[in-house]
Design an enzyme around this catalytic site. Sequence first.
Site, PDB file in Angstrom:
ATOM      1  N   CYS A 125     -57.155 -32.158 -12.013  1.00  0.00           N
ATOM      2  CA  CYS A 125     -56.436 -31.397 -12.886  1.00  0.00           C
ATOM      3  C   CYS A 125     -57.201 -30.028 -13.019  1.00  0.00           C
ATOM      4  CB  CYS A 125     -56.100 -32.341 -13.964  1.00  0.00           C
ATOM      5  SG  CYS A 125     -54.812 -31.341 -15.187  1.00  0.00           S
ATOM      6  N   GLY A 126     -56.350 -29.144 -12.654  1.00  0.00           N
ATOM      7  CA  GLY A 126     -57.062 -27.894 -12.762  1.00  0.00           C
ATOM      8  C   GLY A 126     -56.885 -27.395 -14.266  1.00  0.00           C
ATOM      9  N   ASN A 127     -55.825 -27.672 -14.800  1.00  0.00           N
ATOM     10  CA  ASN A 127     -55.547 -27.065 -16.301  1.00  0.00           C
ATOM     11  C   ASN A 127     -56.304 -28.050 -17.221  1.00  0.00           C
ATOM     12  OD1 ASN A 127     -53.582 -25.257 -15.757  1.00  0.00           O
ATOM     13  ND2 ASN A 127     -51.960 -26.614 -15.597  1.00  0.00           N
TER      14      ASN A 127
ATOM     15  N   ASN B  49     -56.287 -33.415  -5.062  1.00  0.00           N
ATOM     16  CA  ASN B  49     -54.972 -34.360  -4.944  1.00  0.00           C
ATOM     17  C   ASN B  49     -54.042 -33.726  -4.112  1.00  0.00           C
ATOM     18  OD1 ASN B  49     -54.120 -32.131  -6.568  1.00  0.00           O
ATOM     19  ND2 ASN B  49     -54.149 -33.336  -8.633  1.00  0.00           N
TER      20      ASN B  49
ATOM     21  N   HIS C 285     -50.421 -32.061  -2.042  1.00  0.00           N
ATOM     22  CA  HIS C 285     -49.532 -31.089  -2.605  1.00  0.00           C
ATOM     23  C   HIS C 285     -48.628 -30.883  -1.363  1.00  0.00           C
ATOM     24  CE1 HIS C 285     -50.475 -30.186  -6.812  1.00  0.00           C
ATOM     25  NE2 HIS C 285     -51.625 -30.250  -6.295  1.00  0.00           N
TER      26      HIS C 285
ATOM     27  N   GLU D  68     -45.015 -32.791 -10.923  1.00  0.00           N
ATOM     28  CA  GLU D  68     -46.376 -33.506 -10.670  1.00  0.00           C
ATOM     29  C   GLU D  68     -46.127 -35.074 -10.345  1.00  0.00           C
ATOM     30  OE1 GLU D  68     -49.834 -32.417 -12.777  1.00  0.00           O
ATOM     31  OE2 GLU D  68     -48.764 -30.920 -13.919  1.00  0.00           O
TER      32      GLU D  68
ATOM     33  N   CYS E  42     -49.303 -26.204 -13.715  1.00  0.00           N
ATOM     34  CA  CYS E  42     -50.275 -27.193 -12.811  1.00  0.00           C
ATOM     35  C   CYS E  42     -51.466 -26.280 -12.015  1.00  0.00           C
ATOM     36  CB  CYS E  42     -49.176 -27.948 -11.713  1.00  0.00           C
ATOM     37  SG  CYS E  42     -50.349 -29.017 -10.612  1.00  0.00           S
TER      38      CYS E  42
ATOM     39  N   GLY F 178     -51.685 -27.506  -8.327  1.00  0.00           N
ATOM     40  CA  GLY F 178     -50.491 -27.068  -7.698  1.00  0.00           C
ATOM     41  C   GLY F 178     -50.528 -25.183  -7.325  1.00  0.00           C
TER      42      GLY F 178
END
Length: 269
Positions: A74-76, A149, A151, A200, A209, A212
């Site tokens: 999870c980048g955020n 992950n 996409h 998501e 995201c 994303g």
Amino acid sequence: MRVSFIKMHGLGNDFVVLDAREEAIPAMTPAIAARIADRRTGIGCDQLIVLEAADNADFRMRIVNADGGEVEACGNATRAVVMLHGAPATIETAAGLLHARPGEYGVTVDMGVPRFGWDDIPLSYAMDTLSMPVGWDGLENPAAVNVGNPHAIFFVPDCDAVPLEDLGPTIEHDPLFPRRVNVNVATIETPTRIRLRVWERGAGLTRACGTGACATAVAAMRRGLVEREVEVVLPGGPLQIAWGEDERIAMTGPATEAYRGTFEWSHFA
């Protein structure tokens, strides 16, 4: 027992952060995570983040979506926990080690090298992941990218016009994606600007995201639609994405602490 938490967000993609490095917490289960994440009867969040001690990194980050399913990246959330850490950090995740540093424009995260093989996504069978010969109700020929992950990215004339709240769950759970998939609809505005909305897996529509944004930018670059450094504008705000000559992705953006509190573990167990 009472457990401390920190509520944070990255461009509106929000997290409940539990720091288990010094204050031990009971075992997290999918059911408990989903109850904490519930916006009506819990604290409410898109993802629950658990920080743990690590031998070969500054700390380990576990990421659990609002439905209770644990995911790889999870980048955020990575930007948020590094902002909380207050210094450059190496973070152990299920997708591998991430390196990040705070800076003038938020936090920059080295998201690693994207993967494009059909079995890297993964897909159920072999196909070209740059332009997949599949479609769902007008969304056609997505690209697929794994950035920790999976996409699927659809390039459309107007991403805001796509009924993503209807199509997102259908695509997420399609048998083509054995581990489910995050669904991105993107509009190329200029060679350096992309507009993006994301469904998501396990969380639904979110305001931002990070993975994303990375996957979409890289897919657009591979198709020759944009330059190697772009601004990706999500409903919650913009992220800066660069894909270097070394094939590594750098993501830069803000993260914010909203508030702190405590809760009684037995209320959700």
